[in-house]
Design a protein around this motif. Structure first.
Motif, PDB file in Angstrom:
ATOM      1  N   LYS A   1      29.176 -22.020   7.666  1.00 48.58           N
ATOM      2  CA  LYS A   1      29.227 -21.694   9.085  1.00 48.58           C
ATOM      3  C   LYS A   1      28.653 -20.302   9.293  1.00 48.58           C
ATOM      4  CE  LYS A   1      33.867 -19.614   9.306  1.00 48.58           C
ATOM      5  NZ  LYS A   1      35.176 -19.640   9.980  1.00 48.58           N
ATOM      6  N   VAL A   2      28.267 -20.020  10.515  1.00 49.34           N
ATOM      7  CA  VAL A   2      27.747 -18.710  10.878  1.00 49.34           C
ATOM      8  C   VAL A   2      28.868 -17.944  11.574  1.00 49.34           C
ATOM      9  CG1 VAL A   2      26.009 -17.440  12.166  1.00 49.34           C
ATOM     10  CG2 VAL A   2      25.424 -19.634  11.130  1.00 49.34           C
ATOM     11  N   ALA A   3      29.376 -16.907  10.902  1.00 54.65           N
ATOM     12  CA  ALA A   3      30.454 -16.121  11.496  1.00 54.65           C
ATOM     13  C   ALA A   3      29.924 -15.213  12.598  1.00 54.65           C
ATOM     14  CB  ALA A   3      31.153 -15.284  10.424  1.00 54.65           C
ATOM     15  N   PHE A   4      28.780 -14.580  12.364  1.00 54.80           N
ATOM     16  CA  PHE A   4      28.074 -13.867  13.432  1.00 54.80           C
ATOM     17  C   PHE A   4      26.603 -13.767  13.082  1.00 54.80           C
ATOM     18  CE2 PHE A   4      30.479 -10.621  10.980  1.00 54.80           C
ATOM     19  CZ  PHE A   4      29.452  -9.889  10.415  1.00 54.80           C
ATOM     20  N   TRP A   5      25.799 -13.440  14.109  1.00 56.43           N
ATOM     21  CA  TRP A   5      24.359 -13.605  13.959  1.00 56.43           C
ATOM     22  C   TRP A   5      23.557 -12.399  14.418  1.00 56.43           C
ATOM     23  CZ3 TRP A   5      21.587 -16.724  11.194  1.00 56.43           C
ATOM     24  CH2 TRP A   5      20.232 -16.897  11.454  1.00 56.43           C
ATOM     25  N   LYS A   6      23.849 -11.861  15.603  1.00 60.87           N
ATOM     26  CA  LYS A   6      23.063 -10.753  16.127  1.00 60.87           C
ATOM     27  C   LYS A   6      23.972  -9.585  16.487  1.00 60.87           C
ATOM     28  CE  LYS A   6      19.199 -13.446  17.945  1.00 60.87           C
ATOM     29  NZ  LYS A   6      19.612 -14.731  17.371  1.00 60.87           N
TER      30      LYS A   6
ATOM     31  N   GLY B   1      18.105  -3.353  13.061  1.00 60.44           N
ATOM     32  CA  GLY B   1      18.899  -4.386  12.414  1.00 60.44           C
ATOM     33  C   GLY B   1      19.608  -5.350  13.319  1.00 60.44           C
ATOM     34  N   LYS B   2      19.067  -5.686  14.473  1.00 60.47           N
ATOM     35  CA  LYS B   2      19.735  -6.653  15.339  1.00 60.47           C
ATOM     36  C   LYS B   2      19.923  -8.007  14.656  1.00 60.47           C
ATOM     37  CE  LYS B   2      17.766  -8.882  18.724  1.00 60.47           C
ATOM     38  NZ  LYS B   2      17.178  -9.331  20.004  1.00 60.47           N
ATOM     39  N   PRO B   3      18.892  -8.580  13.993  1.00 60.55           N
ATOM     40  CA  PRO B   3      19.116  -9.861  13.309  1.00 60.55           C
ATOM     41  C   PRO B   3      19.901  -9.627  12.008  1.00 60.55           C
ATOM     42  CG  PRO B   3      16.756  -9.441  13.698  1.00 60.55           C
ATOM     43  CD  PRO B   3      17.477  -8.153  13.875  1.00 60.55           C
ATOM     44  N   PHE B   4      21.118 -10.126  11.948  1.00 57.06           N
ATOM     45  CA  PHE B   4      21.962  -9.962  10.762  1.00 57.06           C
ATOM     46  C   PHE B   4      22.932 -11.126  10.739  1.00 57.06           C
ATOM     47  CE2 PHE B   4      25.782  -8.620   8.573  1.00 57.06           C
ATOM     48  CZ  PHE B   4      25.309  -7.927   7.467  1.00 57.06           C
ATOM     49  N   ALA B   5      22.976 -11.841   9.631  1.00 59.43           N
ATOM     50  CA  ALA B   5      23.814 -13.035   9.549  1.00 59.43           C
ATOM     51  C   ALA B   5      24.884 -12.879   8.484  1.00 59.43           C
ATOM     52  CB  ALA B   5      22.956 -14.259   9.244  1.00 59.43           C
ATOM     53  N   TYR B   6      26.057 -13.409   8.793  1.00 60.39           N
ATOM     54  CA  TYR B   6      27.114 -13.497   7.790  1.00 60.39           C
ATOM     55  C   TYR B   6      27.807 -14.836   7.947  1.00 60.39           C
ATOM     56  CZ  TYR B   6      31.679 -13.428   5.725  1.00 60.39           C
ATOM     57  OH  TYR B   6      32.787 -13.800   5.007  1.00 60.39           O
TER      58      TYR B   6
ATOM     59  N   ASP C   1      32.185 -21.389  -1.901  1.00 61.56           N
ATOM     60  CA  ASP C   1      33.093 -20.295  -2.253  1.00 61.56           C
ATOM     61  C   ASP C   1      32.397 -18.935  -2.212  1.00 61.56           C
ATOM     62  OD1 ASP C   1      35.220 -22.046  -2.700  1.00 61.56           O
ATOM     63  OD2 ASP C   1      34.637 -22.379  -4.789  1.00 61.56           O
ATOM     64  N   SER C   2      31.130 -18.920  -1.811  1.00 59.45           N
ATOM     65  CA  SER C   2      30.362 -17.678  -1.769  1.00 59.45           C
ATOM     66  C   SER C   2      30.291 -17.140  -0.343  1.00 59.45           C
ATOM     67  CB  SER C   2      28.940 -17.908  -2.298  1.00 59.45           C
ATOM     68  OG  SER C   2      28.964 -18.367  -3.628  1.00 59.45           O
ATOM     69  N   HIS C   3      29.840 -15.911  -0.249  1.00 56.03           N
ATOM     70  CA  HIS C   3      29.681 -15.249   1.048  1.00 56.03           C
ATOM     71  C   HIS C   3      28.218 -14.862   1.205  1.00 56.03           C
ATOM     72  CE1 HIS C   3      34.070 -14.805   1.744  1.00 56.03           C
ATOM     73  NE2 HIS C   3      34.086 -14.848   0.410  1.00 56.03           N
ATOM     74  N   PHE C   4      27.629 -15.260   2.335  1.00 58.14           N
ATOM     75  CA  PHE C   4      26.195 -15.073   2.566  1.00 58.14           C
ATOM     76  C   PHE C   4      25.955 -13.911   3.528  1.00 58.14           C
ATOM     77  CE2 PHE C   4      22.422 -15.724   5.122  1.00 58.14           C
ATOM     78  CZ  PHE C   4      21.439 -15.970   4.175  1.00 58.14           C
ATOM     79  N   ILE C   5      25.026 -13.043   3.138  1.00 53.32           N
ATOM     80  CA  ILE C   5      24.549 -11.973   4.009  1.00 53.32           C
ATOM     81  C   ILE C   5      23.053 -12.172   4.224  1.00 53.32           C
ATOM     82  CG2 ILE C   5      23.981  -9.510   4.104  1.00 53.32           C
ATOM     83  CD1 ILE C   5      26.797  -9.919   4.832  1.00 53.32           C
TER      84      ILE C   5
END
Length: 408
Positions: A270-275, A281-286, A291-295
């Motif tokens: 899932k996308v926890a936040f996006w912009k 650095g406006k475009p930033f995804a987490y 079981d991993s965490h994506f940045i």
């Protein structure tokens, strides 16, 4: 108002809080020998098993004696004590011993007079001047037995290794290495050392990020460049999630037709936040993937480095159990006018120096575009401008945050 600052952007400080709170401690504990401890994060507080120094010892070369027993200005030299020796015979009134730096203080002695303040004839020393109870390092003066020598969550530095050795500690419990996967996306990316095709650019982000990550106590998996293809990106993210605790990707988080990261994240996690209301650095995804965490970092070079340093790095520290110290921050005068529109927290690159009167002053490094890498390489600090602040006039006070590892 910044034309890129829409009401839907997540505040920088909110994003930072969410990143550090949502990502749990991901590292276990292991015992590591002293010679391999540099840079590791302590998992437990390290308690001193001994007093340091272990015994009262001389702070300099001279003569040890009991000041209360001194009559006149001369003493008989009973013998000498070198570092590593031990004289357990109490001094008698009128006696002293020749003593070297680091040597144990004999019983009854409470003062050391430096040799430069004495005159000697045969076995008699004349004391020219002294101060009672001086020049002695007391047992436990540095650290007492049972005290915490190094707290948990501390990154061990060179001096810490020396301190542990002085305590006789041969190993310590530290956090296991966080597993981090690094990759870039983009058909336009070319590896340094090869010719550029028309429309291509060199893959600078991954090498800069690799350099910063290499300074951390982590296990790094460099997965290279992934082409702008939905299936290639999906396969790469799945593979990375099987290898690593944290996945860091540069590029693919904008809104272009070939930016597939959000689609893949929605499918795999899932996308926890996006912009973010952040510049650069406006475009930033987490978001989580298994079981991993994506940045997901922006593709523009400066944006990628700034968002990694300001957002991903605190998240990594939290996942490692590292109580990372706050950066050195100052409030100083701006040495130039600074362009800024309200709407986003701005991390402009600056040079902190002094004006002609010796007062601290900061200037920007010039052009602040998100593709101007020299704005980072020429800087020593960030000029941190609040979200709702506008243009800054020369002489106004601004917040400055000094660069630190792993950026330097």
């Amino acid at each position: 108002m910044d034309q890129c600052a829409s009401p839907g952007l997540l505040d920088f400080h909110t994003a930072l809080t969410q990143l550090t709170q949502q990502v749990p401690l991901l590292c276990g504990e292991e015992s590591v020998e002293l010679s391999d401890l540099l840079g590791r994060i302590t998992a437990q507080a390290i308690v001193s098993p001994i007093n340091v120094p272990a015994f009262d010892n001389s702070a300099m070369d001279g003569y040890a004696f009991n000041a209360a027993s001194l009559e006149g200005d001369t003493l008989t030299i009973r013998g000498s004590v070198l570092a590593g020796d031990y004289d357990d015979l109490p001094l008698q009134p009128g006696e002293c011993v020749r003593i070297m730096t680091g040597a144990p203080i004999p019983p009854n002695a409470d003062t050391v007079v430096m040799q430069e303040n004495t005159e000697t004839t045969d076995n008699v020393v004349r004391i020219l001047k002294y101060k009672a109870s001086s020049n002695i390092r007391r047992a436990g003066e540095d650290i007492k037995q049972g005290e915490t020598a190094i707290p948990a969550g501390h990154q061990l530095k060179t001096a810490d290794i020396g301190r542990l050795a002085s305590l006789g500690i041969a190993s310590a419990m530290v956090r296991t290495r966080l597993k981090v996967a690094l990759l870039s996306t983009g058909d336009e990316l070319t590896q340094p050392g090869t010719p550029l095709a028309p429309g291509a650019i060199y893959d600078s982000n991954r090498f800069a990020l690799h350099a910063m990550l290499s300074k951390l106590p982590i296990e790094l998996f460099d997965l290279g460049v992934i082409k702008d293809d939905y299936h290639a990106i999906r396969d790469a993210y799945v593979h990375a999630s099987e290898l690593a605790d944290i996945i860091i990707c540069s590029g693919g988080v904008s809104v272009g037709d070939a930016d597939y990261t959000k689609t893949v994240l929605d499918e795999l996690g899932k996308v926890a936040f996006w912009k973010l209301a952040m510049k650069p650095g406006k475009p930033f995804a987490y978001g989580p993937i298994g079981d991993s965490h994506f940045i997901g970092l922006p593709g523009n070079p400066v944006s990628a480095i700034v968002t990694f340093y300001q957002l991903a790095m605190p998240m990594l520290a939290s996942a490692m159990g590292w109580d990372r110290p706050s950066p050195t921050s100052l409030k100083v005068k701006a040495g130039c006018a600074i362009r800024k529109s309200p709407g986003r927290t701005d991390f402009q690159r600056g040079i902190l120096g002094c004006d002609e009167d010796g007062n601290p002053v900061v200037t920007t490094t010039g052009a602040q575009g998100s593709g101007v890498f020299s704005s980072l390489s020429d800087a020593n600090c960030f000029i941190v401008l609040e979200r709702e602040r506008g243009a800054v006039a020369k002489g106004e006070r601004v917040n400055v945050e000094m660069f630190r590892a792993p950026l330097v």
